[in-house]
Scaffold this active site. Sequence first.
Site, PDB file in Angstrom:
ATOM      1  CB  CYS A  94      -0.986  -0.038   1.172  1.00 22.92           C
ATOM      2  SG  CYS A  94      -2.421   1.003   0.874  1.00 22.92           S
ATOM      3  NE  ARG A 128      -9.255   5.725   0.698  1.00 24.56           N
ATOM      4  CZ  ARG A 128      -8.029   6.174   0.938  1.00 24.56           C
ATOM      5  NH1 ARG A 128      -7.754   7.454   0.840  1.00 24.56           N
ATOM      6  NH2 ARG A 128      -7.062   5.346   1.300  1.00 24.56           N
ATOM      7  CG  HIS A 195      -4.774  -3.830   3.431  1.00 20.46           C
ATOM      8  ND1 HIS A 195      -5.077  -2.837   2.531  1.00 20.46           N
ATOM      9  CD2 HIS A 195      -5.858  -3.953   4.222  1.00 20.46           C
ATOM     10  CE1 HIS A 195      -6.290  -2.380   2.786  1.00 20.46           C
ATOM     11  NE2 HIS A 195      -6.796  -3.036   3.803  1.00 20.46           N
TER      12      HIS A 195
END
Lengths: 250, 458
Positions: A94, A128, A195
């Site tokens: 990330c 996002r 993740h």
Amino acid sequence: MIAVRVGHLYPDYLNIYADRGNIAVLARRAAWRGLAVELEAIGVGDPLDPDAHDLLYVGGGQDREQALIAPDLAARGDALLAAAATGTPVLAVCGGYQLLGRFYRERSGQELPGAGVFPLHTVAGERRMIGDVLLECELEPGERRTLAGFENHAGRTRLDADATPLGRVVAGFGNDGESGYEGCRVGNALGTYLHGPLLPRNPWLADWLLARAVERRTGERPSFEPLADDLEREAHAVSARRARHRGGRF
Amino acid sequence: MRPRLPLAAEIALARAAARLSRLARTGGGTTLPGKLLTRIDPDALDRLAARLPLGSALVSATNGKTTTCSMVAEILSPRVRLAHNRSGANLVSGVASTLLAADGAQLGLFEVDEGALPDVARRVRPRAVCLGNLFRDQLDRYGELEHVAERWRASVRELPEGARLVLNGDDPQVGDLARERAGALVFGLDDPRHAQPGLQHAADSKWCLRCGTPYEYAAAYIGHLGDYRCPACGHGRPPLDSCARDIELAGLESVSFELVTPAGARRVRLPLPGLYNVYNAVAAASLAGVLGASLDEIVVGLERFSAAFGRFERIRIGDRQLLMLLVKNPAGANEAVRTLLAGGAPRLALIALNDEIADGRDVSWIWDVDFEPLLAELDGVVASGERAAELALRCKYAGFAEDAIEVEPDLARALDRGLARTSPGGELVCLPTYTAMLAVRQIVAQRGYARPYWEHAA
């Protein structure tokens, strides 16, 4: 006993998506193979000797934390490149992945410098990209594997034309929501948005990294005996199903 | 423009929807009527709130907003008729539904979702806002902590003139809002004996807001909450107007402390465990004081309080007991673990992890919880919920024996397994995420042992 030296960059700053779960998986699986793990936290201003580690890990942080460490990380570009050039496996997740590229351009136009390990740059987008992800990878020729995880990033990561992605997106957004690819690979250095954390439900990747770390240390690549990974397989299956059913797309 | 119905007609329509929702057994009608009403008339909430003669107060925080709000209700309810969203429906639709169902209410008392605070505040135009804390929580839904904090700051600036702020000074992001508005009431804890030896892994706002230097803590109580000061620029905890001192934790049963307020100091025995409930009680006392409660009323209300549902709730199931501690983010789960350990650790725990929107679809947070001290005491774990396997991995990679982990995604079967392994007269500890908590309550209610959640709204 062989000791694998793991360097964890900025654990106090970059730990937002349970990065310590990845470290726990590396440490336990190493121990189950009879390997010792020497874990070292590398903070702002600490020295980074390219020969001192057999595996490097960089996690993700929130915008504020990433901005706080970005100049320090960028200044380590040469040391990180030197480490990667000698085959040191690297896992960057990330924010760590973004900051190992050339730069991260915020929505304001301001740029955070990157370490330049990966041939890519990242530009913040409006929406996002959040959701479960499933990738297909082939880190070793002929060995097709899947990675299941979760992504949450505003950045659109653009790989250079000749760069190698980590994998093909089966479900989810990936690097930029449109290329169909996710992550980046340079030799044994891997960067990804996944993740979850990544390694507990994808233990094959933990073993891949550990094998390369041992090779970096001893000059010989070990062949590990398989472990009882029933729980890991079940967790992977649930996560993969989530990605197929509700992985992000524009 | 569409012709607008009179407010009374809109209310009647939306209330009919609530009855329908209960009849159809789709829920308790805690959000549907509000959704319908805001569809018919987007400004209805504004008008409903404006009818309250004593105005409204809002409570928001990552952790403790339901409990804090219920404590304030306990303090005020003998004297004031409240419109209170007790069932936890804390978005615009939930607040609207509560107002619809509260005929004759004098004061609105609403817990509000962190993300919904700006919208609710703009509509309700509160006379007081109590802000408790900001922790990393459901990043897939709320986004990053800093962004929530920025939205709160903008919302605070837009509050009606004369609105009072009640702020937790122990949280750097929240305490700093005191500078936005004169007359803010700042609360916190003042008992370094209960400080943690160091910052927890899940501590968030640990870098100075002004200059980025790590704060130094004279005392860190929960996560990054505590008495902080930046060694470089001096930015630190604002002076406290209200606080808890001389705190005595009494296991799983209660906690007592000296409540210090601008109106005087009194000893309070709170029938709930844990330091986090001291924060909730001081927040509730501060807000109730701002709303006009006397110190006597505050102490009586706090001492009479019983847990908000699912938060340290005990349910008798035949000859055994179920103890539920809702877990939803690292800071809150750490406190649940700390409280359990302080009360004498259980041998078995049922942990249930779901990944619906209300739980957070991203389950990575369980790896940021410090489960290790609890696992060290347990003989067995029953891992349940949609992400039971991920939970089992969390335990496995903490070093917990794999053969002591029972994986049973189905909650009803997992509950049976847990109860079967609990001896008669014993207590089964259950740590569920939000939707798992609702599901467990429903299973228990179907067996005739607990009331459905919407009856708490009555």
